[in-house]
Design a protein around this motif. Structure first.
Motif, short mmCIF file in Angstrom:
data_model
loop_
_atom_site.label_atom_id
_atom_site.label_comp_id
_atom_site.label_asym_id
_atom_site.label_seq_id
_atom_site.Cartn_x
_atom_site.Cartn_y
_atom_site.Cartn_z
N ALA A 29 -2.24 8.76 7.90
CA ALA A 29 -0.78 8.91 7.80
C ALA A 29 -0.27 8.27 6.52
N ALA A 30 -0.80 7.11 6.17
CA ALA A 30 -0.37 6.43 4.96
C ALA A 30 -0.70 7.24 3.72
N ARG A 31 -1.86 7.88 3.71
CA ARG A 31 -2.23 8.71 2.56
C ARG A 31 -1.26 9.88 2.39
N ALA A 32 -0.84 10.46 3.50
CA ALA A 32 0.07 11.61 3.42
C ALA A 32 1.38 11.24 2.75
N TYR A 33 1.79 9.97 2.90
CA TYR A 33 3.06 9.52 2.32
C TYR A 33 2.87 8.61 1.11
N ARG A 34 1.63 8.53 0.62
CA ARG A 34 1.31 7.71 -0.56
C ARG A 34 1.73 6.25 -0.35
N VAL A 35 1.45 5.74 0.85
CA VAL A 35 1.82 4.36 1.18
C VAL A 35 0.66 3.42 0.84
N TYR A 36 0.98 2.36 0.12
CA TYR A 36 -0.01 1.32 -0.18
C TYR A 36 0.08 0.23 0.87
N TYR A 37 -1.07 -0.27 1.35
CA TYR A 37 -1.07 -1.45 2.22
C TYR A 37 -2.43 -2.13 2.15
N ALA A 38 -2.44 -3.44 2.36
CA ALA A 38 -3.67 -4.22 2.29
C ALA A 38 -3.49 -5.53 3.03
N LYS A 39 -4.55 -5.97 3.68
CA LYS A 39 -4.50 -7.25 4.39
C LYS A 39 -4.59 -8.40 3.40
N VAL A 40 -3.80 -9.44 3.62
CA VAL A 40 -3.77 -10.61 2.73
C VAL A 40 -4.11 -11.85 3.56
N ASN A 41 -5.22 -12.50 3.20
CA ASN A 41 -5.63 -13.76 3.85
C ASN A 41 -5.53 -14.90 2.85
N ARG A 42 -4.86 -15.96 3.25
CA ARG A 42 -4.75 -17.14 2.39
C ARG A 42 -5.18 -18.38 3.17
N PRO A 43 -5.78 -19.35 2.48
CA PRO A 43 -6.25 -20.55 3.18
C PRO A 43 -5.14 -21.32 3.88
N ASP A 44 -3.92 -21.24 3.36
CA ASP A 44 -2.82 -22.01 3.91
C ASP A 44 -2.11 -21.30 5.06
N MET A 45 -2.60 -20.12 5.46
CA MET A 45 -1.93 -19.35 6.51
C MET A 45 -2.80 -19.30 7.76
N SER A 46 -2.13 -19.43 8.92
CA SER A 46 -2.85 -19.34 10.18
C SER A 46 -3.08 -17.88 10.58
#
Length: 237
Positions: free
Chosen positions: A177-194
């Motif tokens: 679905a995201a490809r059909a609408y050219r939507v960018y998304y990515a998971k972001v993990n940071r050491p300071d986040m739970s």
């Protein structure tokens, strides 16, 4: 002396030619502006109509702004088939919304700022539409299927608007679905986040009954402007 007279005469002739060309240019642009004013499409701004007609006159094939003010590459088509699950746990496809206009937004329920802001904008735009909102369905598609179960989305969308539909699915379904609408998304993990965050694009899409995007709105577009664009598209069918 003759050379001086010739030079002066030449300068005067050039100035007259420049003035004449300037006058002709003003008349041509004025004519195109009038053409744009009288021939605007439903939901099209005067500036967009002028740009489209100027491109037609000059033979330019460059991209023109959409009704939402975002410039798209010439020939790009956004939208298309998808297969997801709604917040009631029922499978849905693009055909589930056939014949209706959609205000579509991709995000996730754990989003700390942009998503609730833009969903609030959509809710306000729906209220601005009044009775015409009956022809429009607001839709929230999650890009975080790992956490956004149907039950989670049911609780989340209920906080914004009674007509808002939440959609999720498998990671593969969401990616399609995201490809059909050219939507960018990515998971972001940071050491300071739970918990992780999702980085994602944040446009609101106005989708027509044919399943294709009619307008694209930047983040923080006023709900009144969105409602105005939707009204124009509703008039055009």
């Amino acid at each position: 002396m003759d050379a001086a007279r010739t030079g002066v005469y030449g300068q005067r002739t050039m100035l007259k030619a420049i003035r004449l060309l300037s006058l002709l240019l003003i008349l041509v642009l004025g004519g195109i502006w009038s053409w744009a004013w009288l021939g605007r499409d439903a939901g099209e701004t005067l500036a967009d109509s002028f740009a489209r007609r100027l491109a037609a006159v000059t033979g330019q094939d460059g991209a023109l702004p959409s009704a939402g003010g975002v410039q798209l590459p010439q020939g790009m088509v956004l939208g298309g088939p998808f297969s997801l699950v709604n917040h009631e746990g029922r499978p849905v496809t693009e055909q589930s919304f056939a014949g209706r206009f959609l205000l579509l937004f991709f995000g996730y329920s754990y989003c700390p700022d942009v998503c609730p802001t833009e969903l609030g904008v959509i809710a306000t735009a729906m209220d601005e539409l009044g009775p015409a909102a009956a022809r429009v369905t607001p839709v929230f598609v999650s890009v975080d299927p790992e956490r956004d179960t149907p039950a989670q989305l049911a609780d989340y969308v209920s906080r914004f608007h009674p007509a808002l539909v939440g959609l999720t699915g498998t990671p593969e379904q969401v990616a399609a679905a995201a490809r059909a609408y050219r939507v960018y998304y990515a998971k972001v993990n940071r050491p300071d986040m739970s918990q992780y965050l999702m980085d994602h694009s944040s446009f609101i899409y106005l989708v027509g009954p044919d399943g294709r995007v009619r307008a694209l709105f930047r983040p923080e577009t006023p709900p009144e402007a969105i409602a105005q664009a939707v009204r124009g598209q509703l008039r055009g069918g």
